[in-house]
Design a protein around this motif. Structure first.
Motif, PDB file in Angstrom:
ATOM      1  N   PHE A 126       1.849   7.657   6.099  1.00 44.09           N
ATOM      2  CA  PHE A 126       1.103   6.407   6.149  1.00 44.09           C
ATOM      3  C   PHE A 126       0.648   6.103   7.572  1.00 44.09           C
ATOM      4  O   PHE A 126      -0.496   5.694   7.790  1.00 44.09           O
ATOM      5  CB  PHE A 126       1.949   5.271   5.578  1.00 44.09           C
ATOM      6  CG  PHE A 126       1.181   4.023   5.282  1.00 44.09           C
ATOM      7  CD1 PHE A 126      -0.074   4.058   4.718  1.00 44.09           C
ATOM      8  CD2 PHE A 126       1.731   2.786   5.561  1.00 44.09           C
ATOM      9  CE1 PHE A 126      -0.789   2.892   4.440  1.00 44.09           C
ATOM     10  CE2 PHE A 126       1.032   1.611   5.292  1.00 44.09           C
ATOM     11  CZ  PHE A 126      -0.227   1.676   4.729  1.00 44.09           C
ATOM     12  N   ALA A 127       1.534   6.304   8.535  1.00 44.02           N
ATOM     13  CA  ALA A 127       1.170   6.083   9.939  1.00 44.02           C
ATOM     14  C   ALA A 127      -0.007   6.979  10.318  1.00 44.02           C
ATOM     15  O   ALA A 127      -0.936   6.543  11.006  1.00 44.02           O
ATOM     16  CB  ALA A 127       2.373   6.350  10.841  1.00 44.02           C
ATOM     17  N   ILE A 145     -10.964   1.017   1.937  1.00 46.05           N
ATOM     18  CA  ILE A 145     -10.256   1.328   0.697  1.00 46.05           C
ATOM     19  C   ILE A 145     -10.907   0.621  -0.484  1.00 46.05           C
ATOM     20  O   ILE A 145     -11.129   1.230  -1.532  1.00 46.05           O
ATOM     21  CB  ILE A 145      -8.764   0.960   0.811  1.00 46.05           C
ATOM     22  CG1 ILE A 145      -8.079   1.924   1.769  1.00 46.05           C
ATOM     23  CG2 ILE A 145      -8.078   0.953  -0.545  1.00 46.05           C
ATOM     24  CD1 ILE A 145      -6.699   1.507   2.179  1.00 46.05           C
ATOM     25  N   VAL A 146     -11.220  -0.646  -0.319  1.00 44.63           N
ATOM     26  CA  VAL A 146     -11.869  -1.395  -1.400  1.00 44.63           C
ATOM     27  C   VAL A 146     -13.219  -0.761  -1.731  1.00 44.63           C
ATOM     28  O   VAL A 146     -13.560  -0.567  -2.895  1.00 44.63           O
ATOM     29  CB  VAL A 146     -12.022  -2.885  -1.025  1.00 44.63           C
ATOM     30  CG1 VAL A 146     -12.943  -3.595  -1.995  1.00 44.63           C
ATOM     31  CG2 VAL A 146     -10.663  -3.559  -0.973  1.00 44.63           C
ATOM     32  N   ARG A 148       0.834  -1.212   0.000  1.00 45.83           N
ATOM     33  CA  ARG A 148       0.000   0.000   0.000  1.00 45.83           C
ATOM     34  C   ARG A 148       0.860   1.251   0.000  1.00 45.83           C
ATOM     35  O   ARG A 148       0.590   2.203  -0.735  1.00 45.83           O
ATOM     36  CB  ARG A 148      -0.912   0.026   1.233  1.00 45.83           C
ATOM     37  CG  ARG A 148      -2.073  -0.900   1.132  1.00 45.83           C
ATOM     38  CD  ARG A 148      -3.451  -0.308   1.285  1.00 45.83           C
ATOM     39  NE  ARG A 148      -3.578   1.078   1.582  1.00 45.83           N
ATOM     40  CZ  ARG A 148      -3.869   1.579   2.798  1.00 45.83           C
ATOM     41  NH1 ARG A 148      -4.036   0.789   3.833  1.00 45.83           N
ATOM     42  NH2 ARG A 148      -4.000   2.861   2.970  1.00 45.83           N
ATOM     43  N   ARG A 149       1.900   1.254   0.826  1.00 45.57           N
ATOM     44  CA  ARG A 149       2.767   2.439   0.926  1.00 45.57           C
ATOM     45  C   ARG A 149       3.494   2.681  -0.396  1.00 45.57           C
ATOM     46  O   ARG A 149       3.605   3.816  -0.850  1.00 45.57           O
ATOM     47  CB  ARG A 149       3.758   2.276   2.069  1.00 45.57           C
ATOM     48  CG  ARG A 149       4.341   3.580   2.541  1.00 45.57           C
ATOM     49  CD  ARG A 149       5.087   3.394   3.836  1.00 45.57           C
ATOM     50  NE  ARG A 149       6.320   2.703   3.654  1.00 45.57           N
ATOM     51  CZ  ARG A 149       7.473   3.288   3.316  1.00 45.57           C
ATOM     52  NH1 ARG A 149       7.517   4.584   3.130  1.00 45.57           N
ATOM     53  NH2 ARG A 149       8.567   2.584   3.180  1.00 45.57           N
ATOM     54  N   GLU A 150       3.966   1.614  -1.024  1.00 45.94           N
ATOM     55  CA  GLU A 150       4.654   1.745  -2.309  1.00 45.94           C
ATOM     56  C   GLU A 150       3.695   2.187  -3.405  1.00 45.94           C
ATOM     57  O   GLU A 150       4.044   3.026  -4.240  1.00 45.94           O
ATOM     58  CB  GLU A 150       5.319   0.427  -2.691  1.00 45.94           C
ATOM     59  CG  GLU A 150       6.517   0.083  -1.837  1.00 45.94           C
ATOM     60  CD  GLU A 150       7.076  -1.307  -2.102  1.00 45.94           C
ATOM     61  OE1 GLU A 150       6.505  -2.055  -2.932  1.00 45.94           O
ATOM     62  OE2 GLU A 150       8.089  -1.643  -1.461  1.00 45.94           O
ATOM     63  N   THR A 151       2.486   1.649  -3.401  1.00 47.05           N
ATOM     64  CA  THR A 151       1.481   2.009  -4.402  1.00 47.05           C
ATOM     65  C   THR A 151       1.097   3.479  -4.281  1.00 47.05           C
ATOM     66  O   THR A 151       0.983   4.183  -5.278  1.00 47.05           O
ATOM     67  CB  THR A 151       0.222   1.127  -4.254  1.00 47.05           C
ATOM     68  OG1 THR A 151       0.610  -0.234  -4.427  1.00 47.05           O
ATOM     69  CG2 THR A 151      -0.839   1.489  -5.277  1.00 47.05           C
ATOM     70  N   GLU A 152       0.894   3.925  -3.054  1.00 48.39           N
ATOM     71  CA  GLU A 152       0.469   5.307  -2.821  1.00 48.39           C
ATOM     72  C   GLU A 152       1.642   6.283  -2.810  1.00 48.39           C
ATOM     73  O   GLU A 152       1.432   7.493  -2.787  1.00 48.39           O
ATOM     74  CB  GLU A 152      -0.311   5.391  -1.506  1.00 48.39           C
ATOM     75  CG  GLU A 152      -1.609   4.606  -1.556  1.00 48.39           C
ATOM     76  CD  GLU A 152      -2.383   4.643  -0.254  1.00 48.39           C
ATOM     77  OE1 GLU A 152      -2.158   5.570   0.552  1.00 48.39           O
ATOM     78  OE2 GLU A 152      -3.210   3.750  -0.048  1.00 48.39           O
ATOM     79  N   LYS A 153       2.866   5.746  -2.801  1.00 43.12           N
ATOM     80  CA  LYS A 153       4.085   6.572  -2.818  1.00 43.12           C
ATOM     81  C   LYS A 153       4.080   7.623  -1.708  1.00 43.12           C
ATOM     82  O   LYS A 153       4.246   8.815  -1.959  1.00 43.12           O
ATOM     83  CB  LYS A 153       4.268   7.216  -4.191  1.00 43.12           C
ATOM     84  CG  LYS A 153       4.481   6.218  -5.305  1.00 43.12           C
ATOM     85  CD  LYS A 153       4.658   6.914  -6.640  1.00 43.12           C
ATOM     86  CE  LYS A 153       5.044   5.983  -7.726  1.00 43.12           C
ATOM     87  NZ  LYS A 153       4.077   5.162  -8.331  1.00 43.12           N
ATOM     88  N   ILE A 154       3.882   7.144  -0.486  1.00 40.95           N
ATOM     89  CA  ILE A 154       3.897   8.053   0.658  1.00 40.95           C
ATOM     90  C   ILE A 154       4.948   7.592   1.659  1.00 40.95           C
ATOM     91  O   ILE A 154       5.321   6.424   1.699  1.00 40.95           O
ATOM     92  CB  ILE A 154       2.508   8.145   1.344  1.00 40.95           C
ATOM     93  CG1 ILE A 154       2.007   6.754   1.762  1.00 40.95           C
ATOM     94  CG2 ILE A 154       1.504   8.823   0.437  1.00 40.95           C
ATOM     95  CD1 ILE A 154       0.692   6.781   2.504  1.00 40.95           C
TER      96      ILE A 154
END
Length: 89
Positions: A35-36, A71-72, A24-30
């Motif tokens: 993210f926390a 999210i889904v 999720r973090r990689e996909t959203e690039k945050i």
């Protein structure tokens, strides 16, 4: 449930949660702090989850299920709106 089964379950949950959060973090690039904040947990807690160095509580697992379900639901709603806009003349 025996201590060994409980430990194995916790290790599996920890690994799965780490993978989900990493993707999720990689996909959203945050970054970790953002993210926390999205998850409503501390930066250190998130680091421990990602490193699989935490003892997950039921609250953490419930939080993850709630977040992923939300999210889904948001993505499905966005897709439905996009489909309706495409169909509308």
């Amino acid at each position: 449930m025996s201590g060994e089964k409980r430990r194995s379950l916790n290790e599996n949950l920890s690994r799965n949660l780490s993978l989900i959060y990493t993707l999720r973090r990689e996909t959203e690039k945050i970054n970790l702090a953002e993210f926390a904040n999205q998850l409503g947990i501390g930066h250190t807690t998130l680091q421990n989850i990602l490193r699989q160095k935490c003892n997950l509580t039921l609250d953490t697992v419930e939080l993850n299920i709630f977040i992923e379900t939300t999210i889904v639901r948001e993505k499905v709603t966005a897709m439905a709106i996009k489909a309706m806009v495409m169909v509308t003349p």
